[in-house]
Design an enzyme around this catalytic site. Structure first.
Site, short mmCIF file in Angstrom:
data_model
loop_
_atom_site.label_atom_id
_atom_site.label_comp_id
_atom_site.label_asym_id
_atom_site.label_seq_id
_atom_site.Cartn_x
_atom_site.Cartn_y
_atom_site.Cartn_z
N SER A 63 0.84 -1.21 0.00
CA SER A 63 0.00 0.00 0.00
C SER A 63 0.87 1.26 0.00
CB SER A 63 -0.91 -0.02 1.22
OG SER A 63 -0.12 -0.08 2.39
N CYS A 69 -3.85 -4.37 -7.70
CA CYS A 69 -3.45 -2.97 -7.87
C CYS A 69 -3.77 -2.49 -9.28
CB CYS A 69 -1.96 -2.81 -7.58
SG CYS A 69 -0.95 -3.56 -8.84
#
Ligand code: NAD
Length: 500
Positions: free
Chosen positions: A227, A282
């Site tokens: 992240s 992602c």
């Protein structure tokens, strides 16, 4: 509590180091199926010592021999594909065909690493000056580390360590503590393929292990995928400790749907891109930016029809399209985003919150959700949800869509659905995003290109895998050599040497 303990892999052996441990769940049942050791200082020290000890001999091993290990490793991956995908499905929750796709992409990285001899050839120039030849060669850095996320427990580690070791480095891998079994199993296959002990070590762990890898002076470089807040922390801490760092972060990818797009194909593509892997990619597409209300209305209706056909189930159910979310906490977080979207005034067209998978009532299953009328000021527009939530944003022109995408903090991937070559060319040329698709929803570069986003989706200069990986995992040395013909004498020169 289960008795199965997931351990470390150090110096070619499974090692049970560290008092602390963490439960690993099957997200389809909510049950603890295993526990994972969390490395302590002694375990981390042992991993670095092993990697350091293995480095000189591995560095001096001819690249062709290093490449041969990768070629044998790829065969073992193929032979063990079913087992690897079941391990992924049991701990991550993704469905088996999706796990197969992840493994296949990982194997392509191994295959590319198998061309080490070609990749490490260097550059040579003859006669750069009188009787002077010059060449650049690419030498390994030493011990390098990789820290990986939960959502691709096999593919993302394979983005990193095969290229690092084929370049002559030794490697310490810290997988996600949420689904570490498949990563560990794959590392053991590499040893079976002939990777010497210590060339690849796996340490299980959490922040404590990460902080050690970021600060220990013997580790020369760190690759990170996860992240954005952690990527930024890893980049800053690693750089402050003198390391080369590449840290790939989060994303919020927009798909622009133009009025002339082939809508049926766009819908098929968006369904997979938004809901595949439960949106935990992602390169997922959580935002469909429709140019014109007519496109938005039609897209919404067609998506609703397709969503109604989707089957949500256990990862090992071969008929399921989508599995559960990774943890209970993440499940609650994603549900919280759906509630927030309603409060903020977006229209929830499809609500997946009351989905129940029979016999798996405690699993972390959330059905596909679809919002319309998402606006840029909303949290569900700005933040990465990482769940099966697709939002439709309505705009009036391609330029408005592009300005919106460029203003977003993330710049990982984007795509445009259109039949208009001029619009597609304008979009690919000017959009401020690292990976761009034209009628391709998940433009994940193949193994012989490199992967990386722009803006706050990547901290560092070089992208992951492909040609950039050779540059990231090596240092350039340029040698300039003169062998004058015997008998030739030159006087001392005080001017700066040049060809002028
Ligand atoms: P995460 O950031 O929580 O964890 C990634 C790694 O960092 C794990 O190994 C974890 O143990 C470690 N970590 C977690 N918290 C830490 C802390 N406070 N200090 C130090 N280390 C810490 O990410 P995740 O939830 O495992 O993965 C999902 C995220 O990864 C999403 O944001 C997704 O977009 C991103 N991702 C990005 C890419 C890419 O290529 N850009 C690819 C896959 C996933």
């Amino acid at each position: 509590m289960s008795n199965t303990m997931i351990t470390h892999l150090i110096d070619g052996k499974r090692v049970d180091g560290g008092e602390r441990q963490q439960a690993v769940f099957n997200p389809a049942t909510g049950e603890t199926t295993k526990n994972v050791r969390l490395a302590d200082l002694a375990t981390l020290e042992a991993a670095v010592e092993s990697a350091q000890k293995a480095f000189p001999a591995w560095r001096d091993t001819p690249p062709a021999k290093r490449a041969q290990v990768m070629q044998r490793f790829k065969v073992l991956l193929e032979q063990n594909a079913e087992k690897i995908c079941e391990l992924i499905a049991d701990e991550h929750g993704k469905v088996i065909p999706d796990a197969m796709g992840e493994l296949q992409r990982g194997m392509e990285n191994v295959e590319y690493a198998g061309f080490a001899t070609e990749l490490l050839k260097g550059e040579h120039s003859k006669n750069v000056g009188p009787q002077i030849d010059s060449w650049s060669e690419f030498q390994p850095l030493g011990v390098v580390a990789g820290i990986t996320p939960f959502n691709f427990p096999v593919m993302v580690p394979l983005w990193m360590w095969p290229m690092a070791v084929v370049c002559g480095n030794t490697f310490i891998l810290k997988p996600s503590e949420r689904d570490p079994s498949s990563t560990l199993f794959v590392a053991e296959l590499a040893l079976q393929a002939g990777l010497p002990a210590g060339v690849l070590n796996v340490v299980q762990g959490d922040k404590e292990a990460v902080d050690f890898l970021l600060t220990d002076k013997r580790i020369k470089a760190v690759s990170f995928v996860g992240s954005t807040p952690i990527a930024e922390y890893v980049y800053n801490t690693g750089c402050a400790n003198g390391k080369r760092v590449q840290a790939l972060g989060g994303a919020k990818n927009h798909a622009v749907v133009m009025p002339d797009a082939d809508l049926d194909n766009a819908v098929s593509a968006l369904m997979g891109a938004a809901y595949g892997s439960c949106g935990e990619r992602c390169m997922a597409v959580p935002l469909a930016v429709c140019v014109g209300d007519d496109v938005a209305d039609k897209l919404s209706s067609k998506l609703q029809v397709e969503i109604a056909k989707m089957k949500v189930g256990v990862g090992t159910d071969r008929t399921a399209d989508m599995g559960p979310l990774i943890t209970k906490a993440h499940f609650e977080k994603v549900k919280g985003y759906v509630e927030q979207g309603i409060k903020e005034g977006a229209t929830l067209v499809v609500d997946g919150r009351d989905l129940v998978v029979e016999g798996h009532e405690n699993g972390y299953f959330l059905g596909p959700c679809l919002f319309d009328n998402v606006k840029t000021g909303m949290v569900i527009y700005q933040e990465e949800i990482f769940g099966p939530v697709l939002g439709i944003v309505r705009v009036k022109s391609l330029q408005e869509a592009m300005d919106m995408i460029d203003a977003h903090e993330y710049g990982n991937g984007t795509c445009i659905f259109t039949r208009d070559g001029e619009a597609a060319r304008y979009f690919t040329t000017h959009i401020q995003v690292g990976m761009v698709g034209v009628n391709v929803p998940l433009p994940v570069p193949v193994a012989y290109h490199s992967f990386g986003g722009w803006k706050r989706s990547l901290f560092g200069d070089l992208h992951a895998y492909g040609p950039d990986a050779v540059r990231f995992y090596t240092k350039r040395k340029t040698i300039t050599q003169r062998w004058p013909s015997s008998g030739v004498r030159e006087g001392t020169q005080f001017s700066f040497p040049s060809n002028g």
